[in-house]
Structure formats: C-alpha cells, structure tokens
Write a protein that holds these residues in place. Sequence first.
Motif, PDB file in Angstrom:
ATOM      1  N   UNK A 165       0.825  -1.209   0.000  1.00 53.53           N
ATOM      2  CA  UNK A 165       0.000   0.000   0.000  1.00 53.53           C
ATOM      3  C   UNK A 165       0.860   1.261   0.000  1.00 53.53           C
ATOM      4  N   UNK A 166       0.318   2.347  -0.514  1.00 54.73           N
ATOM      5  CA  UNK A 166       1.031   3.618  -0.563  1.00 54.73           C
ATOM      6  C   UNK A 166       1.523   4.010   0.826  1.00 54.73           C
ATOM      7  N   UNK A 167       0.692   3.814   1.835  1.00 56.24           N
ATOM      8  CA  UNK A 167       1.061   4.203   3.204  1.00 56.24           C
ATOM      9  C   UNK A 167       2.340   3.483   3.659  1.00 56.24           C
ATOM     10  N   UNK A 168       2.589   2.278   3.178  1.00 59.65           N
ATOM     11  CA  UNK A 168       3.796   1.546   3.572  1.00 59.65           C
ATOM     12  C   UNK A 168       5.058   2.272   3.116  1.00 59.65           C
ATOM     13  N   UNK A 169       4.997   2.931   1.958  1.00 62.90           N
ATOM     14  CA  UNK A 169       6.158   3.687   1.475  1.00 62.90           C
ATOM     15  C   UNK A 169       6.400   4.909   2.355  1.00 62.90           C
ATOM     16  N   UNK A 170       5.330   5.590   2.740  1.00 63.03           N
ATOM     17  CA  UNK A 170       5.455   6.732   3.651  1.00 63.03           C
ATOM     18  C   UNK A 170       6.038   6.259   4.979  1.00 63.03           C
ATOM     19  N   UNK A 171       5.539   5.145   5.489  1.00 61.70           N
ATOM     20  CA  UNK A 171       6.053   4.580   6.745  1.00 61.70           C
ATOM     21  C   UNK A 171       7.529   4.207   6.635  1.00 61.70           C
ATOM     22  N   UNK A 172       7.950   3.717   5.462  1.00 60.37           N
ATOM     23  CA  UNK A 172       9.352   3.335   5.261  1.00 60.37           C
ATOM     24  C   UNK A 172      10.266   4.545   5.380  1.00 60.37           C
ATOM     25  N   UNK A 173       9.827   5.689   4.860  1.00 58.30           N
ATOM     26  CA  UNK A 173      10.617   6.920   4.984  1.00 58.30           C
ATOM     27  C   UNK A 173      10.664   7.351   6.452  1.00 58.30           C
ATOM     28  N   UNK A 174       9.518   7.303   7.117  1.00 57.34           N
ATOM     29  CA  UNK A 174       9.469   7.688   8.528  1.00 57.34           C
ATOM     30  C   UNK A 174      10.323   6.767   9.398  1.00 57.34           C
ATOM     31  N   UNK A 175      10.424   5.500   9.020  1.00 55.15           N
ATOM     32  CA  UNK A 175      11.225   4.548   9.813  1.00 55.15           C
ATOM     33  C   UNK A 175      12.709   4.895   9.788  1.00 55.15           C
ATOM     34  N   UNK A 176      13.118   5.709   8.832  1.00 55.01           N
ATOM     35  CA  UNK A 176      14.509   6.162   8.750  1.00 55.01           C
ATOM     36  C   UNK A 176      14.754   7.397   9.623  1.00 55.01           C
ATOM     37  N   UNK A 177      13.695   7.899  10.259  1.00 51.13           N
ATOM     38  CA  UNK A 177      13.846   9.043  11.143  1.00 51.13           C
ATOM     39  C   UNK A 177      13.518  10.384  10.510  1.00 51.13           C
ATOM     40  N   UNK A 178      12.854  10.368   9.351  1.00 56.45           N
ATOM     41  CA  UNK A 178      12.509  11.597   8.652  1.00 56.45           C
ATOM     42  C   UNK A 178      11.006  11.820   8.699  1.00 56.45           C
TER      43      UNK A 178
END
Length: 120
Positions: A67-80
Amino acid sequence: MKPPSSAPTGGPAPPWVSFTIDVEGMTCNSCVKSITQSLSSLAGVRWSHVSLDRNCAYVAVDPSVTPVRAAVDAVESCGFGASLVRGVSTLMYAEMSVGGMTCHSCTSSVTDALTSLPDV
C-alpha cells in the motif's frame, strides 16, 4: 528518472501507481541512501528516486503488494518526516532521447523542465 527495463512500451496501463512523498530532515547523500534502501526493501516498490534538492521521494508501487502508506512509513522509519504531497495516479511512461547534455547542470535543467509540467 528512467523507468525499469520491464516497463511496458504500449498497451494497457501498468498495474502500479506513482506518487510523491515530501521528506523533512534530509541533509546529505547518506540520508538519500538510507531512504532509498528503505523504499527498495519493500516488495511492491517498482522504482523510487529520492531527491535531496527537492526534499522528496518519487515512488511507484504495485498497490496489490504494497500500500502507498507503507512507502510513507518506510521513509518515517529512517527518522525523517514524511507525507504524501501528490495524489496517487496510474503510472504511464514516455521515453525520449535527449542529445547535447554534457554535465550535471544539463541533467538538472532537463529534469527541472520536465517536472515543472503538469502530471509529470
């Protein structure tokens, strides 16, 4: 940004969608690398391009896998900080040859011109 070699050259729209994620807090190429690796680790990501200059990530996913939200979460998981800034759309491709480019400034000029167009 060149589409993957498996990109269709005609016929029906591909089964993936594209979108842009606004990224807050990137300061260097290591930030870009971290986000790129995080996005690439998602099974449904077809391609991504992280731009330090524009503070965003361009992403295409197969929504039946990721899902699109998973890509957003992946960026956030890097601390951004991350947020979807453009609506999701079906991804279409156009390929063209550009002659006369000799340096990074040429590439930036062509990229800026293309990304300033609507729906590009």
